[in-house]
Design an enzyme around this catalytic site. Structure first.
Site, PDB file in Angstrom:
ATOM      1  N   LYS A   1      -2.164  -1.774   7.914  1.00 49.97           N
ATOM      2  CA  LYS A   1      -3.605  -1.646   8.148  1.00 49.97           C
ATOM      3  C   LYS A   1      -4.081  -2.712   9.125  1.00 49.97           C
ATOM      4  O   LYS A   1      -3.764  -3.886   8.966  1.00 49.97           O
ATOM      5  CB  LYS A   1      -4.345  -1.787   6.819  1.00 49.97           C
ATOM      6  CG  LYS A   1      -5.828  -1.481   6.895  1.00 49.97           C
ATOM      7  CD  LYS A   1      -6.448  -1.545   5.515  1.00 49.97           C
ATOM      8  CE  LYS A   1      -7.934  -1.233   5.565  1.00 49.97           C
ATOM      9  NZ  LYS A   1      -8.552  -1.291   4.229  1.00 49.97           N
TER      10      LYS A   1
ATOM     11  N   HIS B   1      -4.196  -9.503   4.259  1.00 48.88           N
ATOM     12  CA  HIS B   1      -5.644  -9.618   4.449  1.00 48.88           C
ATOM     13  C   HIS B   1      -5.946 -10.526   5.634  1.00 48.88           C
ATOM     14  O   HIS B   1      -5.234 -11.501   5.873  1.00 48.88           O
ATOM     15  CB  HIS B   1      -6.314 -10.193   3.197  1.00 48.88           C
ATOM     16  CG  HIS B   1      -6.325  -9.245   2.042  1.00 48.88           C
ATOM     17  ND1 HIS B   1      -6.546  -9.651   0.744  1.00 48.88           N
ATOM     18  CD2 HIS B   1      -6.149  -7.899   1.981  1.00 48.88           C
ATOM     19  CE1 HIS B   1      -6.509  -8.597  -0.055  1.00 48.88           C
ATOM     20  NE2 HIS B   1      -6.265  -7.533   0.667  1.00 48.88           N
TER      21      HIS B   1
ATOM     22  N   ARG C   1      -0.828  -2.553  -6.672  1.00 51.87           N
ATOM     23  CA  ARG C   1      -1.051  -3.617  -5.680  1.00 51.87           C
ATOM     24  C   ARG C   1      -2.062  -4.633  -6.204  1.00 51.87           C
ATOM     25  O   ARG C   1      -1.881  -5.845  -6.061  1.00 51.87           O
ATOM     26  CB  ARG C   1      -1.519  -2.994  -4.363  1.00 51.87           C
ATOM     27  CG  ARG C   1      -1.885  -3.974  -3.250  1.00 51.87           C
ATOM     28  CD  ARG C   1      -2.203  -3.177  -1.995  1.00 51.87           C
ATOM     29  NE  ARG C   1      -3.035  -3.910  -1.051  1.00 51.87           N
ATOM     30  CZ  ARG C   1      -2.563  -4.673  -0.069  1.00 51.87           C
ATOM     31  NH1 ARG C   1      -1.271  -4.849   0.075  1.00 51.87           N
ATOM     32  NH2 ARG C   1      -3.406  -5.273   0.755  1.00 51.87           N
TER      33      ARG C   1
ATOM     34  N   HIS D   1      -2.553   2.169  -5.856  1.00 51.96           N
ATOM     35  CA  HIS D   1      -3.224   0.954  -5.407  1.00 51.96           C
ATOM     36  C   HIS D   1      -3.490  -0.004  -6.568  1.00 51.96           C
ATOM     37  O   HIS D   1      -3.631  -1.212  -6.362  1.00 51.96           O
ATOM     38  CB  HIS D   1      -4.532   1.300  -4.698  1.00 51.96           C
ATOM     39  CG  HIS D   1      -4.863   0.348  -3.581  1.00 51.96           C
ATOM     40  ND1 HIS D   1      -4.168   0.304  -2.395  1.00 51.96           N
ATOM     41  CD2 HIS D   1      -5.799  -0.628  -3.489  1.00 51.96           C
ATOM     42  CE1 HIS D   1      -4.661  -0.631  -1.617  1.00 51.96           C
ATOM     43  NE2 HIS D   1      -5.658  -1.225  -2.260  1.00 51.96           N
TER      44      HIS D   1
ATOM     45  N   ARG E   1       0.860  -1.168   0.000  1.00 53.15           N
ATOM     46  CA  ARG E   1       0.000   0.000   0.000  1.00 53.15           C
ATOM     47  C   ARG E   1       0.911   1.237   0.000  1.00 53.15           C
ATOM     48  O   ARG E   1       2.048   1.181   0.438  1.00 53.15           O
ATOM     49  CB  ARG E   1      -0.900   0.030   1.239  1.00 53.15           C
ATOM     50  CG  ARG E   1      -1.851  -1.156   1.369  1.00 53.15           C
ATOM     51  CD  ARG E   1      -2.670  -1.036   2.644  1.00 53.15           C
ATOM     52  NE  ARG E   1      -3.631  -2.130   2.778  1.00 53.15           N
ATOM     53  CZ  ARG E   1      -3.418  -3.243   3.454  1.00 53.15           C
ATOM     54  NH1 ARG E   1      -2.249  -3.439   4.057  1.00 53.15           N
ATOM     55  NH2 ARG E   1      -4.341  -4.183   3.539  1.00 53.15           N
TER      56      ARG E   1
ATOM     57  N   TYR F   1      -9.804 -11.155  -6.394  1.00 54.90           N
ATOM     58  CA  TYR F   1      -8.902 -11.203  -7.552  1.00 54.90           C
ATOM     59  C   TYR F   1      -9.177 -12.398  -8.456  1.00 54.90           C
ATOM     60  O   TYR F   1      -8.720 -12.421  -9.596  1.00 54.90           O
ATOM     61  CB  TYR F   1      -7.441 -11.200  -7.075  1.00 54.90           C
ATOM     62  CG  TYR F   1      -7.105  -9.944  -6.313  1.00 54.90           C
ATOM     63  CD1 TYR F   1      -6.994  -8.728  -6.976  1.00 54.90           C
ATOM     64  CD2 TYR F   1      -6.935  -9.962  -4.926  1.00 54.90           C
ATOM     65  CE1 TYR F   1      -6.723  -7.551  -6.278  1.00 54.90           C
ATOM     66  CE2 TYR F   1      -6.653  -8.793  -4.230  1.00 54.90           C
ATOM     67  CZ  TYR F   1      -6.556  -7.593  -4.908  1.00 54.90           C
ATOM     68  OH  TYR F   1      -6.291  -6.433  -4.219  1.00 54.90           O
TER      69      TYR F   1
END
Length: 376
Positions: free
Chosen positions: A260, A351, A328, A325, A235, A360
């Site tokens: 995050k 994640h 990414r 982004h 990120r 994805y």
């Protein structure tokens, strides 16, 4: 002992008095016990019984329903835990802003609560911006006098302004933060409707387009920034927080600290990127952060990273809007297309669940290529 009956406690504000709302399905036993509580009343607006919010009344509820019904307190005691992070929370600039005429600034207790809970600086900025927009919309009304209908009218205004669903959700969170966290009334506006969650597929570039963007960067520093965003799936904020010591050339990994969700993780380090980083280090000699501003020791700015990516994409002849982004997203998609297990991709991206990473699978084309051409 398994209890088949249950009640749910919720915070209510009725005639400026904090109350304990008691929600339950129709049941004669529960109704009888609720009537035994002191000064019980019924709210037609919220469709539940309620009593004055006090510690003694809360204890009395638990005593009354012990062994009879399960007391669900998830809404009543729901609170955000303080983040376990050392990243500095900056609210000073909000406090030091010059006063604007006829403009209500964010209450000090709101800023203090954000600071104590150590929300990220980006969250603080969006919360303060959205809450100030809300309180200035109702600048002539005391906040405690606002109800669910007032919130709905404000949200309808945002919808008429064609604000995105994500913007409206942040606005709701910012408003709820004041009532739930600052005033201590969790789930104050639990009946406020949120926009339906949108299902948007991530935009992805081809490997050829990525390589072209890298080739069209202005200098070695810019090349390293774009290459890391893509080849390590970082990120933008994670890239800017990287320290020199986070690059582990022996294990060929990058340590991403307090990303995050306040989580640490490792992601991959590409050999060609490492070679460029070594050259970059000799030329730029960063002191603290891997990528620094003109003043040594100061972090590179997010806007500078955006400009680097946008300008390189334009030079590469890519017409669509390209941002950090998107690199990414491309990283994750290309790994999936090359046969990497989705669980590994989940770990590399940081994640919490593979459900997030599964987005994805909708844009990876490797399985589409196997589908027989129906026109041949």
């Amino acid at each position: 002992m398994k209890l088949n009956k249950h009640i749910t406690l919720k915070h209510l504000l009725i005639k400026e008095e904090q109350c304990i709302g008691i929600q339950f399905n129709s049941d004669k036993v529960i109704e009888s016990l609720i009537k035994q509580l002191p000064s019980t009343k019924w709210s037609k607006l919220y469709n539940m019984a309620y009593i004055t919010n006090s510690k003694s009344n809360l204890n009395l509820i638990f005593q009354t329903f012990r062994g009879v019904a399960w007391v669900n307190c998830n809404y009543f005691f729901n609170d955000r835990t303080i983040a376990k992070t050392n990243i500095a929370t900056d609210v000073k600039w909000f406090r030091d802003r010059p006063d604007k005429q006829n403009f209500k600034q964010c209450p000090e207790e709101y800023l203090q609560k954000l600071e104590l809970k150590k929300y990220s600086n980006s969250t603080i900025k969006s919360y303060v911006h959205n809450f100030e927009a809300f309180i200035n919309h109702y600048k002539d009304i005391e906040l405690l006098n606002l109800d669910e209908n007032d919130i709905r009218k404000y949200l309808q205004k945002l919808i008429r302004e064609k604000r995105s669903n994500s913007y409206i959700n942040i606005a709701i969170n910012a408003i709820k933060f004041y009532y739930e966290m600052v005033l201590g009334m969790p789930n104050r506006f639990y009946s406020i409707e949120r926009p339906r969650k949108e299902f948007k597929l991530p935009k992805v570039l081809s490997k050829e387009e990525i390589l072209s963007i890298i080739d069209h960067t202005n200098n070695l520093k810019h090349r390293c920034i774009v290459s890391l965003l893509y080849s390590s799936g970082l990120r933008r904020s994670e890239l800017l927080d990287l320290k020199i010591a986070d690059i582990d050339s022996k294990r060929m990994v990058i340590r991403v600290e307090q990303a995050k969700g306040n989580k640490d993780r490792y992601t991959v380090l590409n050999k060609s990127v490492l070679d460029d980083l070594r050259k970059y280090f000799k030329v730029y000699s960063p002191k603290a952060y891997l990528f620094e501003a003109a003043i040594p020791g100061n972090k590179y700015s997010p806007s500078s990273v955006l400009k680097i990516v946008v300008n390189a994409a334009k030079k590469a002849g890519i017409n669509e809007k390209v941002g950090p982004h998107m690199l990414r997203h491309s990283f994750a998609t290309h790994l999936l297309e090359s046969g990497v297990d989705i669980r590994y991709i989940q770990l590399l991206l940081g994640h919490n669940s593979t459900k997030t990473t599964e987005i994805y699978t909708h844009v990876a084309t490797n399985n589409f290529m196997k589908i027989k051409d129906l026109l041949s």
